[in-house]
Write an enzyme that holds these catalytic residues in place. Structure first.
Site, PDB file in Angstrom:
ATOM      1  N   SER A 124     -38.407  36.661   9.884  1.00  0.00           N
ATOM      2  CA  SER A 124     -39.943  35.334  10.219  1.00  0.00           C
ATOM      3  C   SER A 124     -39.015  34.215   9.486  1.00  0.00           C
ATOM      4  O   SER A 124     -38.368  34.100   8.708  1.00  0.00           O
ATOM      5  CB  SER A 124     -40.627  35.758   8.661  1.00  0.00           C
ATOM      6  OG  SER A 124     -40.733  34.886   8.784  1.00  0.00           O
ATOM      7  N   TYR A 148     -41.791  35.881  -0.836  1.00  0.00           N
ATOM      8  CA  TYR A 148     -42.093  37.161   0.648  1.00  0.00           C
ATOM      9  C   TYR A 148     -40.911  36.268   1.652  1.00  0.00           C
ATOM     10  O   TYR A 148     -40.129  37.629   1.665  1.00  0.00           O
ATOM     11  CB  TYR A 148     -43.292  36.710   1.409  1.00  0.00           C
ATOM     12  CG  TYR A 148     -43.402  37.218   2.366  1.00  0.00           C
ATOM     13  CD1 TYR A 148     -43.358  38.721   3.558  1.00  0.00           C
ATOM     14  CD2 TYR A 148     -43.318  36.301   4.150  1.00  0.00           C
ATOM     15  CE1 TYR A 148     -43.063  39.106   4.034  1.00  0.00           C
ATOM     16  CE2 TYR A 148     -42.921  36.656   5.367  1.00  0.00           C
ATOM     17  CZ  TYR A 148     -43.454  38.206   5.179  1.00  0.00           C
ATOM     18  OH  TYR A 148     -43.058  37.990   6.436  1.00  0.00           O
ATOM     19  N   LYS A 152     -37.553  37.769   2.990  1.00  0.00           N
ATOM     20  CA  LYS A 152     -36.981  38.805   4.540  1.00  0.00           C
ATOM     21  C   LYS A 152     -35.008  38.070   4.512  1.00  0.00           C
ATOM     22  O   LYS A 152     -34.426  38.670   4.635  1.00  0.00           O
ATOM     23  CB  LYS A 152     -37.424  37.567   5.310  1.00  0.00           C
ATOM     24  CG  LYS A 152     -39.222  38.380   4.755  1.00  0.00           C
ATOM     25  CD  LYS A 152     -39.346  39.378   6.386  1.00  0.00           C
ATOM     26  CE  LYS A 152     -40.449  40.354   6.427  1.00  0.00           C
ATOM     27  NZ  LYS A 152     -39.655  41.497   6.937  1.00  0.00           N
TER      28      LYS A 152
HETATM   29  P1  NAD Z   1     -48.522  44.899   8.558  1.00  0.00           P
HETATM   30  O1  NAD Z   1     -49.122  45.001   6.921  1.00  0.00           O
HETATM   31  O2  NAD Z   1     -50.050  45.284   9.397  1.00  0.00           O
HETATM   32  O3  NAD Z   1     -47.542  46.136   8.927  1.00  0.00           O
HETATM   33  C1  NAD Z   1     -46.536  46.788   7.855  1.00  0.00           C
HETATM   34  C2  NAD Z   1     -47.387  48.221   8.031  1.00  0.00           C
HETATM   35  O4  NAD Z   1     -46.414  48.658   6.581  1.00  0.00           O
HETATM   36  C3  NAD Z   1     -47.873  48.808   6.952  1.00  0.00           C
HETATM   37  O5  NAD Z   1     -48.793  49.432   8.160  1.00  0.00           O
HETATM   38  C4  NAD Z   1     -47.869  49.057   5.787  1.00  0.00           C
HETATM   39  O6  NAD Z   1     -49.200  50.003   5.431  1.00  0.00           O
HETATM   40  C5  NAD Z   1     -46.206  49.465   6.196  1.00  0.00           C
HETATM   41  N1  NAD Z   1     -45.683  49.362   4.583  1.00  0.00           N
HETATM   42  C6  NAD Z   1     -45.543  48.272   3.804  1.00  0.00           C
HETATM   43  N2  NAD Z   1     -44.079  48.706   3.039  1.00  0.00           N
HETATM   44  C7  NAD Z   1     -44.228  50.162   2.837  1.00  0.00           C
HETATM   45  C8  NAD Z   1     -43.360  51.057   2.198  1.00  0.00           C
HETATM   46  N3  NAD Z   1     -43.085  51.316   1.382  1.00  0.00           N
HETATM   47  N4  NAD Z   1     -43.168  52.182   3.155  1.00  0.00           N
HETATM   48  C9  NAD Z   1     -43.817  52.444   4.406  1.00  0.00           C
HETATM   49  N5  NAD Z   1     -45.247  51.645   4.627  1.00  0.00           N
HETATM   50  C10 NAD Z   1     -44.542  50.916   4.485  1.00  0.00           C
HETATM   51  O7  NAD Z   1     -47.088  43.769   9.043  1.00  0.00           O
HETATM   52  P2  NAD Z   1     -47.272  43.458  10.542  1.00  0.00           P
HETATM   53  O8  NAD Z   1     -47.647  41.845  10.350  1.00  0.00           O
HETATM   54  O9  NAD Z   1     -47.125  44.545  11.354  1.00  0.00           O
HETATM   55  O10 NAD Z   1     -45.995  42.925   9.936  1.00  0.00           O
HETATM   56  C11 NAD Z   1     -44.415  44.120  10.157  1.00  0.00           C
HETATM   57  C12 NAD Z   1     -43.614  43.248   9.633  1.00  0.00           C
HETATM   58  O11 NAD Z   1     -42.916  41.623  10.551  1.00  0.00           O
HETATM   59  C13 NAD Z   1     -43.091  43.195   8.525  1.00  0.00           C
HETATM   60  O12 NAD Z   1     -42.108  42.941   8.178  1.00  0.00           O
HETATM   61  C14 NAD Z   1     -43.609  41.130   8.183  1.00  0.00           C
HETATM   62  O13 NAD Z   1     -43.053  41.281   7.072  1.00  0.00           O
HETATM   63  C15 NAD Z   1     -43.366  41.469   9.378  1.00  0.00           C
HETATM   64  N6  NAD Z   1     -43.542  39.417   9.685  1.00  0.00           N
HETATM   65  C16 NAD Z   1     -44.832  39.790   9.980  1.00  0.00           C
HETATM   66  C17 NAD Z   1     -45.492  37.834  10.861  1.00  0.00           C
HETATM   67  C18 NAD Z   1     -46.861  38.094  10.488  1.00  0.00           C
HETATM   68  O14 NAD Z   1     -47.771  36.970  10.720  1.00  0.00           O
HETATM   69  N7  NAD Z   1     -47.508  39.516  11.240  1.00  0.00           N
HETATM   70  C19 NAD Z   1     -44.793  37.532  10.794  1.00  0.00           C
HETATM   71  C20 NAD Z   1     -43.244  37.439  10.185  1.00  0.00           C
HETATM   72  C21 NAD Z   1     -42.521  38.451  10.178  1.00  0.00           C
HETATM   73  N1  UFG Z   2     -54.655  27.927   8.540  1.00  0.00           N
HETATM   74  C1  UFG Z   2     -55.991  26.652   8.092  1.00  0.00           C
HETATM   75  N2  UFG Z   2     -56.900  27.832   7.937  1.00  0.00           N
HETATM   76  C2  UFG Z   2     -56.846  28.493   8.139  1.00  0.00           C
HETATM   77  C3  UFG Z   2     -55.379  29.884   7.688  1.00  0.00           C
HETATM   78  C4  UFG Z   2     -54.445  28.954   7.775  1.00  0.00           C
HETATM   79  O1  UFG Z   2     -56.387  25.546   8.844  1.00  0.00           O
HETATM   80  O2  UFG Z   2     -57.886  29.803   6.904  1.00  0.00           O
HETATM   81  C5  UFG Z   2     -53.558  26.471   9.602  1.00  0.00           C
HETATM   82  C6  UFG Z   2     -52.737  26.540   8.329  1.00  0.00           C
HETATM   83  O3  UFG Z   2     -52.640  25.485   7.991  1.00  0.00           O
HETATM   84  C7  UFG Z   2     -51.130  26.607   9.260  1.00  0.00           C
HETATM   85  C8  UFG Z   2     -51.671  27.464  10.405  1.00  0.00           C
HETATM   86  O4  UFG Z   2     -52.392  27.635  10.762  1.00  0.00           O
HETATM   87  O5  UFG Z   2     -51.331  24.909   9.954  1.00  0.00           O
HETATM   88  C9  UFG Z   2     -50.902  28.910  10.602  1.00  0.00           C
HETATM   89  O6  UFG Z   2     -51.046  28.810   9.277  1.00  0.00           O
HETATM   90  P1  UFG Z   2     -50.890  31.068   9.548  1.00  0.00           P
HETATM   91  O7  UFG Z   2     -51.521  31.283   7.813  1.00  0.00           O
HETATM   92  O8  UFG Z   2     -51.693  31.415  10.309  1.00  0.00           O
HETATM   93  O9  UFG Z   2     -49.772  30.787   9.623  1.00  0.00           O
HETATM   94  P2  UFG Z   2     -48.045  30.629   8.506  1.00  0.00           P
HETATM   95  O10 UFG Z   2     -47.545  29.871   9.282  1.00  0.00           O
HETATM   96  O11 UFG Z   2     -48.245  30.277   7.601  1.00  0.00           O
HETATM   97  O12 UFG Z   2     -47.581  32.063   8.134  1.00  0.00           O
HETATM   98  C10 UFG Z   2     -47.132  32.429   8.986  1.00  0.00           C
HETATM   99  C11 UFG Z   2     -46.983  34.102   8.204  1.00  0.00           C
HETATM  100  C12 UFG Z   2     -46.289  34.315   7.735  1.00  0.00           C
HETATM  101  C13 UFG Z   2     -44.925  34.047   8.555  1.00  0.00           C
HETATM  102  C14 UFG Z   2     -44.789  33.019   8.888  1.00  0.00           C
HETATM  103  C15 UFG Z   2     -43.859  32.209  10.312  1.00  0.00           C
HETATM  104  O13 UFG Z   2     -48.122  34.577   7.336  1.00  0.00           O
HETATM  105  O14 UFG Z   2     -45.739  35.515   6.857  1.00  0.00           O
HETATM  106  O15 UFG Z   2     -45.757  32.889   9.804  1.00  0.00           O
HETATM  107  O16 UFG Z   2     -43.557  33.396  11.209  1.00  0.00           O
HETATM  108  F1  UFG Z   2     -43.636  33.736   7.620  1.00  0.00           F
END
Ligand code: NAD
Ligand code: UFG
Length: 338
Positions: A124, A148, A152
């Site tokens: 991430s 979190y 990562k």
């Molecule tokens: P998500 O929660 O939709 O998907 C993650 C999946 O992992 C879920 O289906 C959950 O049930 C499963 N899981 C968690 N722990 C587990 C375990 N111990 N065994 C088996 N399954 C397990 O999240 P996502 O948005 O699809 O994210 C996927 C990956 O990408 C994650 O590792 C997340 O940290 C990373 N990521 C997400 C974002 C974002 O904003 N969505 C940004 C950067 C990185």
């Molecule tokens: N924001 C609002 N109101 C809300 C939610 C968010 O104003 O209800 C604003 C935040 O302050 C930020 C922007 O919208 O300025 C984006 O916020 P998000 O929560 O959507 O995303 P972040 O950038 O904070 O974090 C996300 C994921 C993290 C990941 C990161 C970079 O939650 O896990 O992007 O990939 F690490």
């Protein structure tokens, strides 16, 4: 040869599953459904017309993971599984370290045992913490400031050590920026279990009437309209990035770290306005205090992905919002009720 998607029932995993199948790969999903629904896998089957082998497995259960490697001919693993809420990780750090790290140890142990040494890991942009410069390049300093983000970075370091100990591993670390949107069919999308933390699913729920108004966290940032700026990337572009990462693995890339972002940022107010255009409704919002731990702005330098993976994001902000809205309006209760 099959690709194992850990966390493949989740938001990014399910979309990647579609792209992999459409690129001719066979997908096997392992997920404990702690933050997802088996319905997502069924919908992937509906979109692609292909069967997806699904294991309801907790990755920390090493014997159960080994059973998957025994039963399926796995060539590569894409490791999405993990807990991902920044706020929850601050409240329950041990649960985050335990789940995210133990799941990875267990998976890598099983991979080593079955000589499957090709891995893509979901990292991430959060590993960069508060960036000194934007756009962010992969060699920028890393300094995550929540549990979190630290899981990562720790996993990245574990995988670097694993590669150093045995260079026959090929590992791609993908640092995602802000994934949003949904499959254009509207059949799969992001379905947070509780009140969403992230901006786009929050806006979607206001638009559908499940929440009253968007809270804009701060309008005193040093950005053009004083609200936070992020690099939002369409989840199908992200999915395609994984298809390219698999090609990179097949070139025996060793350890390769890469940003997946568009290279351009949008503010909170720009996102609200783009969503209003997509859904044809006014989105009520209110300016509130900054959210603790938020940074002002963050966007990727995506040039390494373009050079090394031949990948660049194709979708713009209009499609991100239109597809998120199609998913939300076709599935007002997410996967819960059809
Ligand atoms: P998500 O929660 O939709 O998907 C993650 C999946 O992992 C879920 O289906 C959950 O049930 C499963 N899981 C968690 N722990 C587990 C375990 N111990 N065994 C088996 N399954 C397990 O999240 P996502 O948005 O699809 O994210 C996927 C990956 O990408 C994650 O590792 C997340 O940290 C990373 N990521 C997400 C974002 C974002 O904003 N969505 C940004 C950067 C990185
Ligand atoms: N924001 C609002 N109101 C809300 C939610 C968010 O104003 O209800 C604003 C935040 O302050 C930020 C922007 O919208 O300025 C984006 O916020 P998000 O929560 O959507 O995303 P972040 O950038 O904070 O974090 C996300 C994921 C993290 C990941 C990161 C970079 O939650 O896990 O992007 O990939 F690490």
């Amino acid at each position: 040869m099959n690709i194992l998607l850990t966390g493949g029932a989740g938001y990014i995993g399910s979309h990647t599953c579609v792209s992999l199948i459409e690129s001719g790969h066979r997908a096997v999903v392992a997920d404990n459904l702690s933050n997802s629904s088996a319905e997502a896998v069924k919908r992937v089957e509906r979109i692609t017309g292909q069967k997806v082998r699904f294991y309801k497995t907790d990755l920390r259960d090493t014997p159960a993971v080994e059973e998957i490697f025994k039963s399926e001919s796995i060539g590569c693993v894409i490791h999405f599984a993990g807990l991902k809420s920044v706020a929850e990780s601050v409240e329950k750090p041990l649960a985050y370290y335990e789940n995210n790290l133990d799941a990875t140890f267990s998976l890598c142990e099983a991979m080593r045992k079955f000589s499957v040494k090709n891995l893509v890991f979901s990292s991430s942009a959060t590993v960069y913490g508060n960036p000194q410069n934007v756009p962010i390049k992969e060699d920028a300093p890393v300094a995550p400031f929540n549990p979190y983000g630290r899981t990562k970075l720790m996993i990245e370091q574990v995988l670097e050590d694993l590669h150093a100990s045995d260079p026959s591993w090929n590992i791609v670390l993908l640092r995602y920026f802000n994934p949003v949107g949904a499959h254009p069919s509207g059949l799969i999308g992001e379905d947070p279990a509780d009140i969403p933390n992230n901006l786009m699913p929050y806006i979607s729920r206001v638009a559908i009437g499940r929440l009253d108004e968007v809270r804009v966290f701060g309008n005193d940032y040093p950005t053009p309209d004083a609200t936070g700026v992020r690099d939002y990337i369409h989840v199908m572009d992200l999915a395609q990035g994984h298809v390219r990462a698999l090609e990179k693995l097949s070139e025996k890339c060793g350890l390769f770290t890469c940003n997946l972002g568009t290279g351009r940022g949008y503010s909170v107010l720009e996102m609200i306005s783009a969503f209003e255009k997509a859904c044809g409704k006014k989105i009520p919002y209110r300016i509130t205090e900054r959210r603790p731990g938020d940074i002002a702005e963050c966007w990727a330098d995506p040039s390494l992905a373009q050079k090394e993976l031949g990948w660049r994001a194709k979708y713009g902000i209009e499609d991100m919002c239109a597809h998120a809205w199609r998913w939300q309006s076709m599935n007002p209760e997410g996967y819960g009720k059809e």
